[in-house]
Design a protein around this motif. Structure first.
Motif, PDB file in Angstrom:
ATOM      1  N   UNK A  47       0.917  -1.040   0.127  1.00 35.36           N
ATOM      2  CA  UNK A  47      -0.232  -0.061  -0.044  1.00 35.36           C
ATOM      3  C   UNK A  47       1.013   1.244   0.308  1.00 35.36           C
ATOM      4  N   UNK A  48       0.273   2.420  -0.054  1.00 32.29           N
ATOM      5  CA  UNK A  48       1.049   3.518  -0.260  1.00 32.29           C
ATOM      6  C   UNK A  48       2.070   3.547  -1.066  1.00 32.29           C
ATOM      7  N   UNK A  49       1.797   3.285  -2.441  1.00 28.69           N
ATOM      8  CA  UNK A  49       2.778   3.350  -3.305  1.00 28.69           C
ATOM      9  C   UNK A  49       2.837   4.680  -4.120  1.00 28.69           C
ATOM     10  N   UNK A  50       4.136   4.765  -4.848  1.00 35.59           N
ATOM     11  CA  UNK A  50       4.215   5.976  -5.641  1.00 35.59           C
ATOM     12  C   UNK A  50       4.924   5.321  -6.989  1.00 35.59           C
ATOM     13  N   UNK A  51       4.072   5.358  -7.964  1.00 34.28           N
ATOM     14  CA  UNK A  51       4.485   5.162  -9.231  1.00 34.28           C
ATOM     15  C   UNK A  51       5.278   6.320 -10.011  1.00 34.28           C
ATOM     16  N   UNK A  52       6.302   5.671 -10.692  1.00 32.78           N
ATOM     17  CA  UNK A  52       7.234   6.457 -11.215  1.00 32.78           C
ATOM     18  C   UNK A  52       7.143   6.399 -12.835  1.00 32.78           C
ATOM     19  N   UNK A  53       6.751   5.097 -13.279  1.00 28.86           N
ATOM     20  CA  UNK A  53       6.794   4.759 -14.689  1.00 28.86           C
ATOM     21  C   UNK A  53       5.797   3.685 -15.169  1.00 28.86           C
ATOM     22  N   UNK A  54       4.945   3.723 -16.103  1.00 27.05           N
ATOM     23  CA  UNK A  54       4.120   2.530 -16.304  1.00 27.05           C
ATOM     24  C   UNK A  54       4.316   2.404 -17.831  1.00 27.05           C
ATOM     25  N   UNK A  55       4.914   1.396 -18.399  1.00 29.17           N
ATOM     26  CA  UNK A  55       5.068   1.208 -19.774  1.00 29.17           C
ATOM     27  C   UNK A  55       3.965   0.134 -20.236  1.00 29.17           C
ATOM     28  N   UNK A  56       3.188   0.470 -21.085  1.00 36.59           N
ATOM     29  CA  UNK A  56       2.022  -0.240 -21.824  1.00 36.59           C
ATOM     30  C   UNK A  56       2.383  -0.698 -23.189  1.00 36.59           C
ATOM     31  N   UNK A  57       2.410  -1.971 -23.198  1.00 36.44           N
ATOM     32  CA  UNK A  57       2.595  -2.630 -24.770  1.00 36.44           C
ATOM     33  C   UNK A  57       3.792  -1.809 -25.046  1.00 36.44           C
ATOM     34  N   UNK A  58       4.864  -1.573 -24.194  1.00 36.56           N
ATOM     35  CA  UNK A  58       6.272  -0.996 -24.492  1.00 36.56           C
ATOM     36  C   UNK A  58       6.222   0.481 -24.624  1.00 36.56           C
ATOM     37  N   UNK A  59       5.095   1.069 -24.441  1.00 40.19           N
ATOM     38  CA  UNK A  59       5.075   2.700 -24.478  1.00 40.19           C
ATOM     39  C   UNK A  59       4.740   3.044 -23.279  1.00 40.19           C
ATOM     40  N   UNK A  60       5.069   4.364 -22.917  1.00 36.39           N
ATOM     41  CA  UNK A  60       5.092   5.168 -21.713  1.00 36.39           C
ATOM     42  C   UNK A  60       3.634   5.442 -21.672  1.00 36.39           C
ATOM     43  N   UNK A  61       2.880   5.123 -20.525  1.00 36.35           N
ATOM     44  CA  UNK A  61       1.463   5.642 -20.191  1.00 36.35           C
ATOM     45  C   UNK A  61       1.517   6.849 -19.452  1.00 36.35           C
TER      46      UNK A  61
ATOM     47  N   UNK B  75       7.756   1.407  -9.349  1.00 43.10           N
ATOM     48  CA  UNK B  75       7.212   2.063  -8.230  1.00 43.10           C
ATOM     49  C   UNK B  75       8.069   1.909  -6.967  1.00 43.10           C
ATOM     50  N   UNK B  76       7.756   2.808  -5.966  1.00 46.70           N
ATOM     51  CA  UNK B  76       8.430   2.605  -4.668  1.00 46.70           C
ATOM     52  C   UNK B  76       7.247   2.704  -3.627  1.00 46.70           C
ATOM     53  N   UNK B  77       7.520   2.290  -2.268  1.00 47.78           N
ATOM     54  CA  UNK B  77       6.430   2.322  -1.409  1.00 47.78           C
ATOM     55  C   UNK B  77       6.867   2.741  -0.036  1.00 47.78           C
ATOM     56  N   UNK B  78       5.900   3.627   0.822  1.00 41.56           N
ATOM     57  CA  UNK B  78       6.088   4.049   2.197  1.00 41.56           C
ATOM     58  C   UNK B  78       6.183   3.190   3.129  1.00 41.56           C
ATOM     59  N   UNK B  79       6.930   3.309   3.967  1.00 40.84           N
ATOM     60  CA  UNK B  79       6.919   2.231   5.271  1.00 40.84           C
ATOM     61  C   UNK B  79       5.535   2.826   5.969  1.00 40.84           C
ATOM     62  N   UNK B  80       4.890   1.770   6.712  1.00 42.87           N
ATOM     63  CA  UNK B  80       4.035   1.964   7.490  1.00 42.87           C
ATOM     64  C   UNK B  80       4.478   1.195   8.848  1.00 42.87           C
ATOM     65  N   UNK B  81       4.416   2.145  10.013  1.00 43.19           N
ATOM     66  CA  UNK B  81       5.008   1.616  11.261  1.00 43.19           C
ATOM     67  C   UNK B  81       3.845   1.153  12.203  1.00 43.19           C
TER      68      UNK B  81
END
Length: 266
Positions: free
Chosen positions: A126-140, A177-183
């Motif tokens: 959870x608490x994710x940050x998406x930096x890139x999504x490649x859809x069919x080889x192309x940046x979305x 993606x990256x994700x934040x810590x939950x303590x």
């Protein structure tokens, strides 16, 4: 008009109040919120009849066993309600941070499919940050080609970018993606569903009646579990409820005659 003096109207009972449960292993009571609680009693008897009487009338009854059953209808789902409804002792939700960008591949995706992001051990995050999504080889582009729900860590593909490779409406997706810590102690909990068929604890009820003397009820050992349905998505504007049933057990650590419970006038 009554012949004899009647009891006062204050002895009529329209009960309301609040309840809390202290689960085994805990030191404090968790409030149950908006509930209704009722206790029922049953007994098993044997009859003694005499052969001296041609009608074989009952001459004595012996009670051989008694059972006290408790029913709790929950309408609020704080930590205590979730625990009782789902058979899952309250537990802090914790999540390790994903600091270095992680890339996850999804094959043969179709439009409007949901993509759950996972950590390196295959656990949903959870608490994710998406930096890139490649859809069919192309940046979305977020909002145009995909939707990212950060709290749940889910990505949905809604359109193909120009030049995306697709076969029969299916395509591959790469999400970085990256994700934040939950303590622990963050206020978020996880209910590991149905890990306990029965939960035990001490139940206390503090009445605050509209009519009738308020009383404090203590049941030192109740064993409870969920019955019936728990609505997850409903079709009504009314709050959902779940019925929890169980037994009042004998607690030998309590004083004599209080092992099953006691009631105090307030």
């Amino acid at each position: 008009m009554a012949i004899f003096r009647t009891l006062p109207a204050t002895d009529f009972n329209i009960p309301s109040g609040q309840a809390a449960i202290k689960l085994e292993g805990e030191s404090y009571f968790r409030p149950l919120g908006d509930v209704t609680i009722s206790v029922s009693k049953s007994k098993e008897e044997t009859e003694i009849r005499t052969n001296e009487d041609p009608e074989r009338d009952v001459v004595a009854n012996d009670v051989v066993s008694t059972t006290q059953t408790i029913s709790i209808v929950l309408r609020q789902f704080a930590s205590s309600g979730m625990a009782l409804a789902w058979g899952a002792p309250p537990k802090d939700f914790v999540q390790a941070a994903i600091a270095a960008p992680l890339t996850q591949d999804f094959e043969d995706v179709t439009l409007r499919g949901w993509l759950q992001l996972l950590d390196a051990d295959g656990i949903d995050v959870t608490n994710t940050t998406v930096s890139e999504v490649l859809i069919g080889g192309e940046a979305g582009e977020e909002g145009t080609h995909y939707i990212h729900d950060a709290p749940s860590g889910i990505v949905q593909i809604i359109a193909l970018p120009a030049g995306a490779a697709a076969v029969a409406g299916k395509f591959d997706v790469e999400v970085t993606f990256t994700a934040a810590a939950v303590a622990a102690g963050s206020g978020r909990q996880i209910a590991e569903a149905f890990t306990e068929n029965v939960l035990r604890g001490m139940l206390v009820v503090r009445q605050n009646n509209r009519r009738g003397r308020p009383r404090k009820f203590i049941f030192p050992k109740v064993s409870v579990g969920g019955d019936g349905e728990v609505a997850i998505i409903g079709d009504s504007n009314e709050p959902v409820s779940v019925t929890i049933t169980g037994k009042i057990e004998k607690d030998e650590t309590q004083p004599v005659k209080r092992q099953r419970g006691w009631i105090i006038d307030l």
